[in-house]
Design an enzyme around this catalytic site. Structure first.
Site, PDB file in Angstrom:
ATOM      1  N   LYS A  64      44.172  37.921  33.652  1.00  0.00           N
ATOM      2  CA  LYS A  64      43.409  36.696  33.371  1.00  0.00           C
ATOM      3  C   LYS A  64      42.664  36.726  32.040  1.00  0.00           C
ATOM      4  O   LYS A  64      42.370  35.675  31.474  1.00  0.00           O
ATOM      5  CB  LYS A  64      42.406  36.425  34.506  1.00  0.00           C
ATOM      6  CG  LYS A  64      43.064  35.937  35.777  1.00  0.00           C
ATOM      7  CD  LYS A  64      42.032  35.632  36.856  1.00  0.00           C
ATOM      8  CE  LYS A  64      42.706  35.322  38.174  1.00  0.00           C
ATOM      9  NZ  LYS A  64      41.756  34.986  39.244  1.00  0.00           N
ATOM     10  N   ARG A 141      30.071  47.437  44.970  1.00  0.00           N
ATOM     11  CA  ARG A 141      30.225  48.882  45.208  1.00  0.00           C
ATOM     12  C   ARG A 141      29.967  49.667  43.917  1.00  0.00           C
ATOM     13  O   ARG A 141      29.219  50.635  43.914  1.00  0.00           O
ATOM     14  CB  ARG A 141      31.649  49.125  45.727  1.00  0.00           C
ATOM     15  CG  ARG A 141      31.995  50.556  45.961  1.00  0.00           C
ATOM     16  CD  ARG A 141      33.387  50.675  46.518  1.00  0.00           C
ATOM     17  NE  ARG A 141      34.396  50.130  45.602  1.00  0.00           N
ATOM     18  CZ  ARG A 141      35.682  50.063  45.851  1.00  0.00           C
ATOM     19  NH1 ARG A 141      36.153  50.484  47.012  1.00  0.00           N
ATOM     20  NH2 ARG A 141      36.523  49.571  44.967  1.00  0.00           N
TER      21      ARG A 141
HETATM   22  P1  ATR Z   1      39.392  39.768  41.947  1.00  0.00           P
HETATM   23  O1  ATR Z   1      40.014  39.127  40.740  1.00  0.00           O
HETATM   24  O2  ATR Z   1      39.993  39.302  43.250  1.00  0.00           O
HETATM   25  O3  ATR Z   1      37.892  39.661  41.941  1.00  0.00           O
HETATM   26  P2  ATR Z   1      39.123  42.519  41.163  1.00  0.00           P
HETATM   27  O4  ATR Z   1      38.708  42.093  39.787  1.00  0.00           O
HETATM   28  O5  ATR Z   1      40.071  43.660  41.298  1.00  0.00           O
HETATM   29  O6  ATR Z   1      39.808  41.312  41.919  1.00  0.00           O
HETATM   30  O7  ATR Z   1      37.783  42.807  42.012  1.00  0.00           O
HETATM   31  C1  ATR Z   1      37.815  43.327  43.297  1.00  0.00           C
HETATM   32  C2  ATR Z   1      36.382  43.394  43.868  1.00  0.00           C
HETATM   33  O8  ATR Z   1      36.447  43.858  45.223  1.00  0.00           O
HETATM   34  C3  ATR Z   1      35.459  44.346  43.135  1.00  0.00           C
HETATM   35  O9  ATR Z   1      34.136  43.840  43.205  1.00  0.00           O
HETATM   36  C4  ATR Z   1      35.590  45.629  43.977  1.00  0.00           C
HETATM   37  O10 ATR Z   1      34.498  46.516  43.881  1.00  0.00           O
HETATM   38  P3  ATR Z   1      34.452  47.618  42.686  1.00  0.00           P
HETATM   39  O11 ATR Z   1      34.008  46.858  41.476  1.00  0.00           O
HETATM   40  O12 ATR Z   1      33.451  48.612  43.131  1.00  0.00           O
HETATM   41  O13 ATR Z   1      35.843  48.170  42.582  1.00  0.00           O
HETATM   42  C5  ATR Z   1      35.633  45.038  45.360  1.00  0.00           C
HETATM   43  N1  ATR Z   1      36.228  45.916  46.381  1.00  0.00           N
HETATM   44  C6  ATR Z   1      37.537  46.124  46.636  1.00  0.00           C
HETATM   45  N2  ATR Z   1      37.696  46.956  47.691  1.00  0.00           N
HETATM   46  C7  ATR Z   1      36.448  47.308  48.118  1.00  0.00           C
HETATM   47  C8  ATR Z   1      35.932  48.146  49.163  1.00  0.00           C
HETATM   48  N3  ATR Z   1      36.754  48.797  50.005  1.00  0.00           N
HETATM   49  N4  ATR Z   1      34.596  48.226  49.300  1.00  0.00           N
HETATM   50  C9  ATR Z   1      33.748  47.585  48.477  1.00  0.00           C
HETATM   51  N5  ATR Z   1      34.174  46.776  47.460  1.00  0.00           N
HETATM   52  C10 ATR Z   1      35.502  46.632  47.280  1.00  0.00           C
END
Ligand code: ATR
Length: 260
Positions: A64, A141
């Site tokens: 993006k 997280r």
């Molecule tokens: P999107 O475009 O859907 O937002 P992304 O940019 O990959 O996708 O973001 C994924 C989000 O989900 C992030 O906030 C990620 O947390 P981190 O920044 O710590 O990676 C969060 N996320 C994904 N799996 C998680 C989990 N098991 N527990 C907590 N947060 C999670």
């Protein structure tokens, strides 16, 4: 035949492919929607061929931001620094507009707690700002990413960052909870008790499948906006940009289609 598609990596059968193709059939629109997978290291060399051969494109994780240098972003997409929809070499962000539209009839109760600090959260924070929200609590997280977003939006909206360990605490103090992480997509769960949710008026969960959080919202009579609804609202904006939106037929496709 007109061609539309979604630039993505890794390969994942998209809701967009399923629903848009059913919509084209129902509406007798001579078009096809493809999932297009590009390896990130080949993105710069391959993306122009798709920009030239497709009538309209969507863009998702992880492209993006990378796409922006190949097209002209409209003002809001530039402000968010993310494009998820392309038409005639212009880049749009329909995520924020869809999120915004999905809440136009909702009286958002404060405080608002948002969990997640990825691409989706960026569009959601911008949407909240456009809805006139002045403050929100942000948990992620990886806390550094939450602080990055706070800084990114510092002229628009006041963000209080809290640690992931404090999520339940922050939840108990909030009236609106927005999940913009993928938690629940693969069966994971927040493990909230019903007590943790007792202050909430609205749960907005962007995950497309039916998650335990969504189940809990229904059980506790908390208003729920789910990921399919979020998808629907941004999809409407895509179809409008591409000039192929038929309100009744698209709604029918969405409500009656089989998307499992
Ligand atoms: P999107 O475009 O859907 O937002 P992304 O940019 O990959 O996708 O973001 C994924 C989000 O989900 C992030 O906030 C990620 O947390 P981190 O920044 O710590 O990676 C969060 N996320 C994904 N799996 C998680 C989990 N098991 N527990 C907590 N947060 C999670």
């Amino acid at each position: 035949m007109r061609r539309f598609g979604l630039l993505q990596y890794p390969e994942k059968e998209s809701l967009s492919k399923k629903i848009f193709n059913q919509y084209f059939k129902l509406s007798s629109i001579n078009a096809k929607y493809d999932d297009i997978v590009i390896e990130p290291r080949k993105f710069d060399t391959r993306v122009t061929e798709y920009l030239e051969s497709y009538d309209g494109l969507n863009v998702t994780v992880p492209f993006k931001e990378d796409i922006i240098k190949f097209i002209s972003p409209v003002e809001d997409a530039r402000e968010i620094n993310a494009v998820n929809c392309i038409y005639q070499n212009k880049g749009y962000n329909t995520d924020w507009k869809g999120f915004y539209n999905s809440l136009l009839d909702t009286d958002l109760k404060l405080p608002i707690l948002l969990v997640g600090a990825g691409g989706a959260s960026k569009a959601i924070i911008y949407g909240l700002y456009k809805l006139g929200i002045k403050h929100l609590i942000l948990v992620n997280r990886t806390i550094e990413k939450a602080f990055k977003l706070k800084d990114f939006f510092k002229t628009k909206i006041d963000i209080t960052v809290e640690s992931f360990e404090n999520l339940k605490d922050a939840l108990k103090r909030s009236k609106t909870f927005i999940n913009a992480t993928s938690i629940g997509m693969f069966g994971e769960s927040f493990n909230f008790s019903n007590e943790d949710l007792s202050n909430l008026h609205l749960i907005y969960d962007i995950v497309y499948n039916f998650t335990s959080l969504q189940e809990q919202a229904l059980e506790n009579n908390i208003k729920l906006i789910d990921g399919k609804t979020f998808w629907y609202y941004q999809a409407v904006e895509n179809l409008k940009i591409w000039g192929i939106y038929d309100e009744v037929r698209f709604y029918d496709t969405f409500v009656n289609g089989n998307f499992s």
